[in-house]
Design a protein around this motif. Structure first.
Motif, PDB file in Angstrom:
ATOM      1  N   ALA A 168       0.821  -1.214   0.000  1.00  0.00           N
ATOM      2  CA  ALA A 168       0.000   0.000   0.000  1.00  0.00           C
ATOM      3  C   ALA A 168       0.858   1.268   0.000  1.00  0.00           C
ATOM      4  N   LEU A 169       2.176   1.105   0.027  1.00  0.00           N
ATOM      5  CA  LEU A 169       3.022   2.304   0.133  1.00  0.00           C
ATOM      6  C   LEU A 169       2.923   3.138  -1.146  1.00  0.00           C
ATOM      7  N   PRO A 170       2.820   4.443  -0.998  1.00  0.00           N
ATOM      8  CA  PRO A 170       2.743   5.301  -2.181  1.00  0.00           C
ATOM      9  C   PRO A 170       4.065   5.307  -2.951  1.00  0.00           C
ATOM     10  N   ALA A 171       3.973   5.709  -4.215  1.00  0.00           N
ATOM     11  CA  ALA A 171       5.158   5.759  -5.076  1.00  0.00           C
ATOM     12  C   ALA A 171       5.187   7.088  -5.831  1.00  0.00           C
ATOM     13  N   ALA A 172       4.679   8.132  -5.183  1.00  0.00           N
ATOM     14  CA  ALA A 172       4.560   9.431  -5.857  1.00  0.00           C
ATOM     15  C   ALA A 172       5.931   9.917  -6.308  1.00  0.00           C
ATOM     16  N   SER A 173       5.982  10.422  -7.535  1.00  0.00           N
ATOM     17  CA  SER A 173       7.277  10.826  -8.061  1.00  0.00           C
ATOM     18  C   SER A 173       7.156  12.153  -8.801  1.00  0.00           C
ATOM     19  N   ALA A 174       8.301  12.792  -9.003  1.00  0.00           N
ATOM     20  CA  ALA A 174       8.357  14.112  -9.625  1.00  0.00           C
ATOM     21  C   ALA A 174       9.322  14.041 -10.805  1.00  0.00           C
ATOM     22  N   PRO A 175       8.788  14.069 -12.041  1.00  0.00           N
ATOM     23  CA  PRO A 175       9.667  13.902 -13.209  1.00  0.00           C
ATOM     24  C   PRO A 175      10.868  14.854 -13.220  1.00  0.00           C
ATOM     25  N   LEU A 176      10.630  16.132 -12.938  1.00  0.00           N
ATOM     26  CA  LEU A 176      11.756  17.074 -13.024  1.00  0.00           C
ATOM     27  C   LEU A 176      12.832  16.794 -11.979  1.00  0.00           C
ATOM     28  N   LEU A 177      12.436  16.348 -10.792  1.00  0.00           N
ATOM     29  CA  LEU A 177      13.454  16.032  -9.782  1.00  0.00           C
ATOM     30  C   LEU A 177      14.343  14.894 -10.272  1.00  0.00           C
ATOM     31  N   ASP A 178      13.722  13.886 -10.896  1.00  0.00           N
ATOM     32  CA  ASP A 178      14.506  12.747 -11.390  1.00  0.00           C
ATOM     33  C   ASP A 178      15.426  13.175 -12.536  1.00  0.00           C
ATOM     34  N   ILE A 179      14.886  13.974 -13.448  1.00  0.00           N
ATOM     35  CA  ILE A 179      15.678  14.366 -14.624  1.00  0.00           C
ATOM     36  C   ILE A 179      16.838  15.271 -14.218  1.00  0.00           C
ATOM     37  N   THR A 180      16.525  16.288 -13.404  1.00  0.00           N
ATOM     38  CA  THR A 180      17.583  17.260 -13.088  1.00  0.00           C
ATOM     39  C   THR A 180      18.616  16.685 -12.121  1.00  0.00           C
ATOM     40  N   ALA A 181      18.244  15.657 -11.357  1.00  0.00           N
ATOM     41  CA  ALA A 181      19.233  15.031 -10.472  1.00  0.00           C
ATOM     42  C   ALA A 181      20.365  14.431 -11.299  1.00  0.00           C
ATOM     43  N   GLU A 182      20.006  13.844 -12.449  1.00  0.00           N
ATOM     44  CA  GLU A 182      21.044  13.260 -13.310  1.00  0.00           C
ATOM     45  C   GLU A 182      21.913  14.348 -13.927  1.00  0.00           C
ATOM     46  N   ALA A 183      21.281  15.439 -14.353  1.00  0.00           N
ATOM     47  CA  ALA A 183      22.058  16.540 -14.925  1.00  0.00           C
ATOM     48  C   ALA A 183      23.018  17.091 -13.873  1.00  0.00           C
ATOM     49  N   HIS A 184      22.497  17.318 -12.677  1.00  0.00           N
ATOM     50  CA  HIS A 184      23.299  17.919 -11.600  1.00  0.00           C
ATOM     51  C   HIS A 184      24.493  17.044 -11.235  1.00  0.00           C
ATOM     52  N   ALA A 185      24.259  15.728 -11.200  1.00  0.00           N
ATOM     53  CA  ALA A 185      25.335  14.809 -10.805  1.00  0.00           C
ATOM     54  C   ALA A 185      26.507  14.878 -11.776  1.00  0.00           C
ATOM     55  N   ALA A 186      26.237  15.346 -13.004  1.00  0.00           N
ATOM     56  CA  ALA A 186      27.300  15.397 -14.008  1.00  0.00           C
ATOM     57  C   ALA A 186      27.979  16.763 -14.064  1.00  0.00           C
ATOM     58  N   TRP A 187      27.488  17.730 -13.304  1.00  0.00           N
ATOM     59  CA  TRP A 187      28.135  19.050 -13.322  1.00  0.00           C
ATOM     60  C   TRP A 187      29.544  18.939 -12.768  1.00  0.00           C
ATOM     61  N   PRO A 188      30.532  19.547 -13.408  1.00  0.00           N
ATOM     62  CA  PRO A 188      31.881  19.523 -12.849  1.00  0.00           C
ATOM     63  C   PRO A 188      32.023  20.434 -11.633  1.00  0.00           C
ATOM     64  N   VAL A 189      31.232  21.490 -11.573  1.00  0.00           N
ATOM     65  CA  VAL A 189      31.333  22.426 -10.458  1.00  0.00           C
ATOM     66  C   VAL A 189      29.948  22.650  -9.880  1.00  0.00           C
ATOM     67  N   ARG A 190      29.802  22.351  -8.592  1.00  0.00           N
ATOM     68  CA  ARG A 190      28.512  22.578  -7.940  1.00  0.00           C
ATOM     69  C   ARG A 190      28.763  22.812  -6.461  1.00  0.00           C
ATOM     70  N   LEU A 191      27.799  23.462  -5.812  1.00  0.00           N
ATOM     71  CA  LEU A 191      27.951  23.735  -4.381  1.00  0.00           C
ATOM     72  C   LEU A 191      27.469  22.563  -3.542  1.00  0.00           C
ATOM     73  N   PHE A 192      26.443  21.851  -4.025  1.00  0.00           N
ATOM     74  CA  PHE A 192      25.843  20.786  -3.228  1.00  0.00           C
ATOM     75  C   PHE A 192      26.060  19.424  -3.891  1.00  0.00           C
ATOM     76  N   ALA A 193      26.087  18.403  -3.041  1.00  0.00           N
ATOM     77  CA  ALA A 193      26.336  17.052  -3.551  1.00  0.00           C
ATOM     78  C   ALA A 193      25.129  16.515  -4.310  1.00  0.00           C
TER      79      ALA A 193
END
Lengths: 225, 264, 220
Positions: free
Chosen positions: C194-219
């Motif tokens: 019964a656990l929900p699986a609510a998701s946010a497309p932009l959070l998933d997409i931009t997390a991948e973009a962010h992880a590939a940035w060479p310079v960022r303030l946050f992990a």
């Protein structure tokens, strides 16, 4: 249940001096100091000086992602698997003092990957004069300042200058050009630090990082004694 | 009067290297037609929208089973448009898809867009059970409103199990009655078309694909299990389909290349 | 149960690594989707009702006593982005360290042994709440709050947003945090399916973009 010193699972507690198997873990030395004082260059020089005799790894704490780690990699002071970068979310002092969990994880990962290690150097991101390392993370800390940052820094004090186990005053070769008075810096440092040691270095000179390396060797000898 | 309809299909190997469709049952607005498959060994069925559906209150179900070793493609002749129906106080409509894919079997589930028209209220769900060696290519697209109109209420859930273990579970909720922030900077950022492309293939077990971006609003992500999901948002249906098509081509070409290497 | 235990755990100073993460706010700021306090509120609200609800329910389920390894698998299936799975496990490992030092328990030890590289953070957090004698709804509250407080703190640093405005955003969200926690706890009582699986497309997409940035303030 006690906050174990030895247990079956992964280490849960930061300051344990032994590995889960009971052997003494690597000595951890922190290097902090203001931006541009030569922390990364000092770490690089220490690695070159010590790497043939002892097993070393480095953890860097960068403000912006992994630049210091990248510098160490570019200069090939250690194989890449011996360098780990911790990202600090724009707060390098938090990662070395208030919430050391990511740094402890990096230390554990290095032990797992290339251990057993003798020495782990933990470099802080360039920060202000108040940044110090948690005792849960390092066994000793070095604070690196430089003559070009102003010869009044030792007089101003602050936790880094007054309490670090070693104060390194770097770039002495620049003193004549920036009008810094080394005598005065030595006097002020003595005033602030009492018996705690102070070393003057110029990484470009023949002696280079030698005095700091000697100090590290003495710490290691005491740790493993 | 609301409609309850369940369409069923079952694909089996025909014993001659092809796939037969011994069950192909249309029901109400869900009309299934056997169509010619361009892929060798694949059977193909096309969902033909016999009437506008679902209307609020309708309960539609499609059940498809691909038996061990069978190969099936299911597509659609037109987009599905969720509509409000005659009564303003109607219940939400439901559209449930149940898919089972057996050992060594392959399913391409490629319907057209699901359009949430203004005033409609649809709960869509897709449940997929994959055998460990099954392959699946599945596309879902949600379009929020017909041209120039506000969206209806739409929730979707895509749940995929492989060998009984969870592989992917995703729920989306948009439109009136959805929790706050659905159109904001964390979820859609004003985009009106959202799509997922899932490719599950046992060969990813040994050779997982790296994550990669398709422009600023689409990403291909390897799941924890042997599958990749492409998630995309776009301004409209056409732009969304373009990015999903690009990703699909690249994924299928990649698999073909792998296969050639194995053969050599 | 001790209400104070929840304060200790939910305190932003609880040393479990959260300070280095923006919860997707850094790419949203860079892409111009968060420019002011209103945008921050919309971002936090969207994250709360999607990734936040899903994580809160996982935590509530772990606190309720459901099998943490099955929940860890359920968390994987709910996290298509490998960057976000890696972040969740990294933070889970950091949380585990803090948890075992503060509220040691055999259940935490068992999960640490089974997942030495880290279990998903909400699962660890739920077990920690359980070890601290808290209820599943408390665990859900903790996660729900963390879902919005992380981005708010990060945006203060990224945009030099007035910290009073950022904190006011969190205060306005309080009733929705309560709702999400209640929903999550209710789902947890009905079991893992019964656990929900609510998701946010932009959070998933931009997390991948962010992880590939060479310079960022946050992990993340």
């Amino acid at each position: 249940m006690h906050l174990g010193h030895t247990h079956d699972g992964p280490a849960a507690v930061s300051a344990d001096a032994t590995r889960p198997d009971g052997t003494r873990r690597a000595l951890r030395i922190g290097l902090g100091g203001p931006v541009g004082s030569g922390k990364t260059a000092t770490v690089a020089a220490l690695c070159r000086e010590l790497r043939d005799r002892i097993s070393i790894a480095v953890v860097t704490n960068d403000i912006y992602t992994q630049e210091d780690a990248a510098f160490l990699l570019r200069n090939a002071v250690l194989p890449p698997e011996r360098i780990q970068a911790v990202e600090t979310g724009a707060c390098p002092h938090t990662a070395i003092r208030d919430d050391i969990s990511a740094n402890l994880e990096a230390v554990e990962d290095l032990e797992d990957a290339v251990g057993p290690l003798d020495l782990i150097l933990v470099e802080s991101g360039g920060d202000n004069l108040t940044a110090t390392f948690s005792k849960g993370l390092v066994d000793a800390q070095v604070f690196v300042i430089d003559v070009a940052g102003g010869d009044d820094i030792p007089r101003k004090g602050g936790p880094g200058v007054t309490t670090a186990d070693l104060l390194v005053i770097n770039k002495t070769d620049l003193a004549p050009y920036v009008g810094s008075d080394l005598q005065r810096m030595a006097r002020d440092a003595k005033e602030q630090r009492g018996e705690l040691p102070v070393l003057f270095t110029s990484l470009t000179s023949a002696e280079g990082v030698g005095p700091v390396a000697d100090w590290v060797r003495a710490q290691l000898a005491a740790w493993t004694a | 009067m609301s409609v309850r309809a369940t369409a069923r299909l079952r694909a089996e190997p025909d014993g001659r290297g092809g796939t037969a469709l011994p069950v192909l049952e249309s029901d109400g607005p869900l009309a299934l037609r056997r169509t010619r498959s361009p892929l060798p060994g694949h059977a193909r069925a096309t969902v033909v929208g016999a009437m506008s559906a679902p209307l609020n209150g309708d309960r539609l179900t499609i059940e498809a089973e691909v038996a061990d070793g069978a190969h099936l493609t299911v597509d659609a002749a037109a987009a599905t448009v969720a509509l409000p129906g005659a009564r303003a106080d109607g219940e939400p409509s439901t559209y449930a898809v149940h898919l089972r894919v057996g050992e060594g079997a392959a399913l391409r589930w490629l319907p057209e867009q699901l359009v949430s028209a203004h005033g409609s209220d649809l709960r869509q769900s897709t449940r997929v059970e994959l055998a460990p060696t099954a392959r699946l290519l599945l596309r879902e697209e949600q379009i929020l409103g017909r041209h120039g109109e506000p969206t209806g209420a739409l929730t979707t859930r895509l749940t995929v199990h492989r060998g009984g273990r969870p592989l992917l579970d995703q729920q989306l909720a948009y439109g009136p009655g959805a929790p706050g922030g659905w159109d904001g900077p964390a979820v859609l950022g004003g985009h009106r078309a959202v799509g997922q492309l899932l490719l599950a293939d046992p060969s990813f077990e040994d050779a997982p694909l790296p994550a990669r971006l398709f422009g600023p609003t689409a990403a291909l992500t390897p799941l924890a299990g042997p599958a990749v999901l492409v998630t995309a948002v776009a301004a409209d249906a056409r732009l969304l389909r373009a990015v999903l098509n690009e990703a699909m081509r690249e994924l299928l070409d990649g698999l073909k290349a792998d296969h050639r290497q194995e053969v050599r | 149960m001790s209400r104070a235990a929840l304060l200790v755990l939910a305190d932003g100073r609880f040393p479990a690594g959260g300070h280095a993460h923006s919860g997707g706010a850094e790419p949203a700021v860079t892409q111009g989707r968060i420019r002011n306090a209103d945008d921050l509120a919309a971002f936090c609200r969207g994250r709360l009702h999607t990734a936040g609800l899903t994580a809160a329910a996982l935590a509530a389920a772990a606190a309720h006593g459901l099998d943490p390894l099955a929940l860890d698998e359920a968390a994987d299936a709910r996290t298509p982005s490998p960057a976000l799975r890696a972040t969740a496990r990294k933070l889970g490992r950091q949380m585990m360290r803090a948890a075992r030092a503060t509220w040691p328990s055999p259940e935490l030890d068992a999960l640490a042994t089974a997942r030495p590289r880290g279990a998903h953070q909400p699962v660890v957090l739920g077990l920690t709440a359980r070890a601290a004698g808290l209820k599943s709804e408390d665990a859900a509250h903790w996660v729900a709050y963390e879902t919005v407080s992380g981005p708010a703190t990060a945006v203060v640093r990224l945009l030099s947003l007035d910290p009073f405005h950022a904190t006011a955003v969190l205060a306005r969200l309080a009733p929705e945090l309560d709702d999400v926690a209640a929903q999550a706890a209710e789902a947890a009582r009905r079991g893992i399916d019964a656990l929900p699986a609510a998701s946010a497309p932009l959070l998933d997409i931009t997390a991948e973009a962010h992880a590939a940035w060479p310079v960022r303030l946050f992990a993340s």
